[in-house]
Design a protein around this motif. Structure first.
Motif, PDB file in Angstrom:
ATOM      1  N   ALA A 117       0.807  -1.271   0.005  1.00 56.36           N
ATOM      2  CA  ALA A 117       0.086   0.170   0.072  1.00 56.36           C
ATOM      3  C   ALA A 117       0.837   1.205  -0.035  1.00 56.36           C
ATOM      4  CB  ALA A 117      -0.897  -0.035   1.418  1.00 56.36           C
ATOM      5  N   MET A 118       2.120   1.084   0.814  1.00 55.56           N
ATOM      6  CA  MET A 118       2.873   2.442   0.787  1.00 55.56           C
ATOM      7  C   MET A 118       3.915   1.745  -0.166  1.00 55.56           C
ATOM      8  SD  MET A 118       5.639   4.328   1.400  1.00 55.56           S
ATOM      9  CE  MET A 118       6.711   3.816   2.535  1.00 55.56           C
ATOM     10  N   ASP A 119       4.064   2.403  -1.481  1.00 54.37           N
ATOM     11  CA  ASP A 119       5.033   2.141  -2.486  1.00 54.37           C
ATOM     12  C   ASP A 119       5.366   3.165  -3.052  1.00 54.37           C
ATOM     13  OD1 ASP A 119       5.866   1.084  -4.969  1.00 54.37           O
ATOM     14  OD2 ASP A 119       4.307  -0.242  -5.510  1.00 54.37           O
ATOM     15  N   ILE A 120       6.977   3.156  -3.090  1.00 50.64           N
ATOM     16  CA  ILE A 120       7.900   4.286  -3.302  1.00 50.64           C
ATOM     17  C   ILE A 120       8.073   4.130  -4.556  1.00 50.64           C
ATOM     18  CG2 ILE A 120       8.812   5.128  -1.254  1.00 50.64           C
ATOM     19  CD1 ILE A 120      11.272   3.256  -2.019  1.00 50.64           C
ATOM     20  N   VAL A 126       1.369   8.410  -9.792  1.00 55.20           N
ATOM     21  CA  VAL A 126       1.577   9.767  -9.307  1.00 55.20           C
ATOM     22  C   VAL A 126       1.356  10.810 -10.522  1.00 55.20           C
ATOM     23  CG1 VAL A 126       2.483  11.497  -7.719  1.00 55.20           C
ATOM     24  CG2 VAL A 126       2.597   9.198  -7.030  1.00 55.20           C
ATOM     25  N   PHE A 131      -0.127  14.591 -10.001  1.00 56.46           N
ATOM     26  CA  PHE A 131       0.442  14.962  -8.521  1.00 56.46           C
ATOM     27  C   PHE A 131       1.927  15.059  -8.683  1.00 56.46           C
ATOM     28  CE2 PHE A 131      -3.887  13.689  -7.559  1.00 56.46           C
ATOM     29  CZ  PHE A 131      -4.404  14.722  -6.827  1.00 56.46           C
ATOM     30  N   ASP A 179       9.743   7.565  -6.208  1.00 52.67           N
ATOM     31  CA  ASP A 179       9.149   8.696  -5.584  1.00 52.67           C
ATOM     32  C   ASP A 179       9.226   8.821  -4.033  1.00 52.67           C
ATOM     33  OD1 ASP A 179       7.758  10.873  -4.744  1.00 52.67           O
ATOM     34  OD2 ASP A 179       5.782  10.268  -5.643  1.00 52.67           O
ATOM     35  N   SER A 181       8.438  11.298  -2.068  1.00 50.80           N
ATOM     36  CA  SER A 181       7.755  12.592  -1.393  1.00 50.80           C
ATOM     37  C   SER A 181       7.179  12.065  -0.291  1.00 50.80           C
ATOM     38  CB  SER A 181       6.719  12.845  -2.306  1.00 50.80           C
ATOM     39  OG  SER A 181       7.265  13.093  -3.618  1.00 50.80           O
ATOM     40  N   THR A 251       1.195  12.877  10.034  1.00 47.12           N
ATOM     41  CA  THR A 251      -0.051  12.675   9.657  1.00 47.12           C
ATOM     42  C   THR A 251       0.035  12.523   7.974  1.00 47.12           C
ATOM     43  OG1 THR A 251      -0.808  13.600  11.618  1.00 47.12           O
ATOM     44  CG2 THR A 251      -2.097  13.832   9.774  1.00 47.12           C
ATOM     45  N   SER A 252      -1.002  11.606   7.631  1.00 51.16           N
ATOM     46  CA  SER A 252      -1.453  11.901   6.253  1.00 51.16           C
ATOM     47  C   SER A 252      -2.824  12.045   6.107  1.00 51.16           C
ATOM     48  CB  SER A 252      -0.927  10.422   5.614  1.00 51.16           C
ATOM     49  OG  SER A 252      -1.272  10.341   4.315  1.00 51.16           O
ATOM     50  N   GLY A 253      -3.142  13.218   5.253  1.00 50.67           N
ATOM     51  CA  GLY A 253      -4.471  13.402   5.484  1.00 50.67           C
ATOM     52  C   GLY A 253      -5.130  13.346   4.085  1.00 50.67           C
ATOM     53  N   ARG A 256      -5.485  17.233   2.581  1.00 47.07           N
ATOM     54  CA  ARG A 256      -4.701  18.191   2.407  1.00 47.07           C
ATOM     55  C   ARG A 256      -4.156  18.647   1.054  1.00 47.07           C
ATOM     56  NH1 ARG A 256       0.436  16.341   5.745  1.00 47.07           N
ATOM     57  NH2 ARG A 256       1.415  18.354   4.634  1.00 47.07           N
ATOM     58  N   HIS A 268      -4.134  13.189  -3.584  1.00 47.24           N
ATOM     59  CA  HIS A 268      -2.650  12.785  -4.375  1.00 47.24           C
ATOM     60  C   HIS A 268      -1.990  11.579  -3.455  1.00 47.24           C
ATOM     61  CE1 HIS A 268       0.213  14.842  -0.789  1.00 47.24           C
ATOM     62  NE2 HIS A 268      -0.951  14.128  -0.105  1.00 47.24           N
ATOM     63  N   ILE A 270      -2.173   7.586  -3.863  1.00 46.21           N
ATOM     64  CA  ILE A 270      -2.678   6.486  -4.834  1.00 46.21           C
ATOM     65  C   ILE A 270      -2.772   5.218  -4.203  1.00 46.21           C
ATOM     66  CG2 ILE A 270      -2.296   5.739  -7.216  1.00 46.21           C
ATOM     67  CD1 ILE A 270      -2.712   8.597  -7.496  1.00 46.21           C
ATOM     68  N   THR A 300       1.178   6.882   5.269  1.00 43.89           N
ATOM     69  CA  THR A 300       0.644   6.983   3.924  1.00 43.89           C
ATOM     70  C   THR A 300       0.061   5.479   3.809  1.00 43.89           C
ATOM     71  OG1 THR A 300       2.480   8.290   3.366  1.00 43.89           O
ATOM     72  CG2 THR A 300       1.282   7.208   1.415  1.00 43.89           C
ATOM     73  N   VAL A 304      -3.776   4.484   2.685  1.00 47.94           N
ATOM     74  CA  VAL A 304      -4.054   3.825   1.411  1.00 47.94           C
ATOM     75  C   VAL A 304      -5.196   2.844   1.728  1.00 47.94           C
ATOM     76  CG1 VAL A 304      -3.269   2.394  -0.478  1.00 47.94           C
ATOM     77  CG2 VAL A 304      -2.039   4.454   0.177  1.00 47.94           C
TER      78      VAL A 304
END
Ligand code: ADP
Ligand code: MG
Length: 346
Positions: A117-120, A126, A131, A179, A181, A251-253, A256, A268, A270, A300, A304
């Motif tokens: 789910a968290m995938d750089i 993106v 984004f 990425d 970010s 925090t991821s929101g 934002r 933003h 994904i 993040t 997701v």
């Protein structure tokens, strides 16, 4: 004025500077505050027990370090180390700094724990959704476009190699695009904490965007207070106030950073499983962890995954997590047992 006592560090987390209502406050009681902007966001450092004469040189040292981090990590800067790796189309290991190797190692670890789910490597998606550094699309991408971008992603295509002479990144998919970010603010925050330690400072609050880390006590001899903002309020209103006890928070929101396309509000963040922006009732995920980098990676992933899976993962991994969930017109919150131990007020 009450608002002067509060400061936004991004929209989801803000810092409460206690004691600032006190008119009789002595100079020794007030924090030395440094602030500026970097990585498209704001940074702030509050220091206790530091001579005001050091302000200028510390301000410069912080800004210089953050600008360096940005140059290394940004996918928005064509000459960053990361952009060069992304442009490289071969599969030979590419030398990178130890910092870069550490960030990627941690991001891959959290990526696996969140089932991808968290995938750089989600960068092509993106960018497709507008984004990234590419322009925003004027139409919702087609399924074929999504599939084409998704074929260029996948955590299994990226490796960190540690050798005696240094660290390397390697990809086995030429178009792979990394990425960072989503962990950049967390990394930069930890890096600021290390800078403070190097400067001999032991009572500080450092923050970059939505990531914060504190150590020691504030000038009043109390815990530094960090607040999670209520999602509905435009004013700074605290939903929960925490004492980080030397930890990092991020925090991821979904509220934002977004724009509207074909009448839909797009986040933003994904979901690599669908290739499209997340759409669910989870409004924000806040994580407290040993490092701000770790917190920034998990938040993040949890965003997701959505409400149910995020709760299950938080419990399974014993993470300190605070979720805000939309229920009709209302917002409800949930916290894991580990998070509860950091809360100063509900
Ligand atoms: P938030 O604004 O919610 O704090 P971040 O700024 O930490 O989010 O991360 C969002 C950025 O991370 C996006 O702009 C994008 O570049 C990247 N990103 C989007 N989806 C993912 C994902 N599933 N995994 C990792 N990075 C992502
Ligand atoms: Mg994050």
């Amino acid at each position: 004025m009450k608002n002067k006592c509060l400061y936004y560090a991004g929209l989801a987390v803000f810092i409460m500077i206690s004691g600032c209502d006190n008119q009789n406050q002595s100079r020794a009681d007030s924090a030395l505050i440094l602030q500026g902007s970097t990585m498209g966001t704001f940074w702030r450092v509050s220091l206790a027990d530091v001579a005001p004469e050091r302000k200028e040189s510390l301000q410069k040292a912080v800004q210089r370090q953050l600008d360096d981090d940005d140059r290394t990590l940004s996918t928005w800067k064509a000459d960053s180390v990361l952009s060069r790796f992304n442009r490289y189309r071969g599969s030979e290991p590419q030398p990178v700094s130890d910092d870069m190797a550490d960030i990627v190692t941690e991001a891959l670890r959290i990526g696996k724990k969140t089932d991808g789910a968290m995938d750089i490597t989600v960068g092509p998606l993106v960018n497709l959704w507008g984004f990234g550094p590419d322009k925003q699309p004027v139409k919702t991408p087609t399924q074929a476009q999504i599939e084409a971008a998704r074929a260029k992603t996948g955590l299994s295509h990226l490796r960190v190699i540690q050798r005696a002479e240094g660290a390397y990144l390697q990809k086995d998919l030429p178009a792979l695009y990394v990425d960072l970010s989503t962990v950049g603010e967390g990394f930069a925050t930890d890096h600021l904490a290390r800078l403070m330690e190097k400067e001999g400072i032991t009572r500080y609050l450092v923050s970059v965007g939505g990531a914060v880390l504190t150590r020691g006590l504030n000038p009043q001899g109390e815990p530094w207070k960090v607040a999670i903002q209520k999602p509905t309020d435009r004013e700074n209103a605290a939903q929960a106030v925490v004492d980080l006890q030397g930890h990092g928070i991020s925090t991821s929101g979904s509220y934002r950073n977004y724009y509207e396309l074909d009448g839909k509000r797009l986040s933003h963040v994904i979901d690599p499983a669908t290739g499209a922006p997340i759409q669910h009732r989870l409004v924000s995920a806040t994580v407290i962890a040993t490092t701000a980098l770790e917190a920034d990676g998990w938040d993040t992933g949890l965003m997701v995954l959505g409400e149910e899976k995020a709760k299950a993962l938080a419990l399974r991994e014993k993470l300190a997590v605070y979720l805000i969930i939309r229920q009709g017109d209302e917002f409800v919150s949930w916290m894991s047992p580990q998070f509860r131990s950091f809360v100063l007020s509900p």
